[in-house]
Write a protein that holds these residues in place. Structure first.
Motif: not given
Lengths: 220, 259
Positions: B73, B77, B79, B81, B83, B85, B138, B141-145
């Protein structure tokens, strides 16, 4: 019921019947497993990124179901295993159905809007679907389902390498995921209306015709 | 540095195209070991779920036969902050000791079926050829950054250890939080498979896996082990964990996490 209407007529070809019931099983599993996956991360976002704390387009917590409660209901391991399994069944069955139906000119003969079925004079049945019904079937088969497939694979990490343009086409993987869920809602709505129609026009007779291919058409 | 473990893309591509010919039979029977190792998971699960698993991996690997890069990217683009997990601070005593010492004493063990087993310090790793890539992380669970990862290509690390021995088919990465994951040569040889020590221009934060985490783009997040401790080349993963090739597949998730 008149004597003529009670005569069984050929309503569904073998292709439609086989593919229909495989599809019922596949879509059923896809829906339940998809809900499990969603419950494990019950937020939706627009764009390329999305995570807990990022501005969300939809949060299940806003609808009275907490993150913890949703997580307790959702089993993403089971969900992922069965979602990807029945995605294959759904896609392969769908391709067989479309190819088989094109070969039999099923779409043209029964779904493309031409004329509404002639009024059942003396109960004489016609196999063509009504215009609205035909258009809704064609929309599900050729618009909603392909979009469902594409937004599904656009979420797969391997597709960041195989077809990154596909992810960009939807405006990012999180947008693809959100569209995937919206399409799910459309699928559910379609299924509800569809089953409602089946019940309203004679449930047992309709189910029988989708199994044996033959049954009297409903009376208007 | 030896060229033994550098990617041999043309050979790989031929192998995969040849594999494509016998694909249908292969998915069902899993006969040809050479091709199977690139197209099929190390252990075959039964039933329809197992069949779908093989179909997914084989089809995606065929579509990636020329080893395409995962999308990288634009810096805007990123991120900022990023995350965290899962595990963010392993209780492991050795890890806590290394953490307290600023990872000065951290050593990456590179062993198993490599020609010259070795250890590397963090500064040695940072002194090697580096790669920086802005990619999507990716989560299954479904989140991505999107993060900017800087690290050493795994092929470089293996080259320092004299390269893989011919019978080595997988590289198993072990972490301080007790996780372990195996990767086949297809992923090991990929240029974006790196041992990352930097995120967004800074040292990798503890919550994201300090001092080093694996980046294996084209897979879900759970294959990207944090808190890396050692890497081991093996011929088979049957003796590791429950023998399915990784902690996640031992738990019943997919070993191949490209979907």
């Amino acid at each position: 019921m008149s004597e003529a209407a009670a005569q069984p007529v050929r309503r569904h070809g073998l292709n439609v019947r086989i593919c229909h019931w495989i599809n019922v099983i596949a879509v059923g599993y896809l829906l339940v497993s998809g809900v499990h996956i969603f419950l494990d991360f019950p937020e939706l976002y627009w764009g390329k990124v999305g995570f807990r704390g990022h501005p969300a387009a939809f949060r299940l917590a806003d609808w009275g179901i907490s993150w913890e409660q949703a997580g307790a209901w959702g089993d993403r391991r089971w969900g992922r295993n069965y979602h990807f399994t029945f995605a294959w069944v759904f896609v392969l069955n769908g391709l067989v159905y479309v190819a088989w139906s094109l070969a039999r000119r099923h779409f043209r003969r029964r779904m493309l809007p031409g004329r509404d079925p002639a009024p059942a004079v003396g109960g004489a049945p016609t196999p063509r679907y009504r215009t609205a019904q035909g258009i809704s079937y064609l929309t599900m088969i050729f618009v909603v389902t392909p979009l469902m497939f594409l937004t599904g694979i656009a979420q797969m990490p391997a597709f960041t390498a195989i077809a990154p343009w596909l992810i960009d086409l939807f405006g990012g993987r999180q947008t693809a995921r959100t569209i995937h869920v919206i399409l799910t809602a459309i699928f559910v709505l379609f299924a509800l209306v569809h089953v409602g129609q089946v019940i309203a026009t004679g449930f047992l007779r309709n189910v029988r015709s989708m199994i044996t291919g033959r049954a009297p058409l409903p009376q208007e | 540095m030896s060229n033994e473990s550098s990617p041999k893309l043309i050979t790989s591509r031929r192998r995969f195209l040849m594999g494509a010919a016998g694909l249908s039979g292969l998915i069902v029977t899993g006969c040809d070991a050479e091709t199977a190792s690139s197209l099929l998971p190390p252990t075959r699960r039964g039933g329809l779920v197992g069949l779908a698993d093989r179909l997914t991996m084989a089809s995606q690997r065929l579509l990636m036969a020329n080893q395409p890069l995962a999308q990288e990217h634009d810096p805007r683009d990123i991120t900022r902050d990023f995350p965290t997990w899962g595990e963010t601070n392993p209780e492991d005593e050795e890890y806590q000791r290394l953490l307290a010492g600023g990872f000065e004493e951290w050593r990456l063990e590179v062993g198993g079926l490599v020609n010259t087993p070795t250890t590397l310090s963090l500064s040695q790793l940072k002194g090697m050829k580096r790669r920086t890539q802005i990619t999507s992380h990716i989560c299954e669970q479904g989140w991505s950054a999107i993060g900017e990862w800087t690290g050493t290509p795994l092929t470089e690390v293996l080259a320092v250890a004299g390269g893989l021995q011919p019978e080595a088919r997988y590289v198993v990465v072990t972490a301080f939080d007790g996780w372990y994951e195996g990767f086949d040569r297809f992923d090991v040889e990929h240029p974006q498979t790196i041992l990352a020590y930097g995120l967004n221009g800074r040292d990798l934060p503890r919550g994201n896996g300090a001092p080093v985490r694996l980046r294996v783009e084209r897979h879900c997040g759970y294959k990207h082990l944090k808190f890396v401790k050692s890497i081991e080349a093996v011929a088979s993963m049957e003796h590791i964990g429950r023998g399915t090739g990784g902690i996640n597949s031992d738990w019943g998730f997919h070993w191949y996490a490209g979907a």
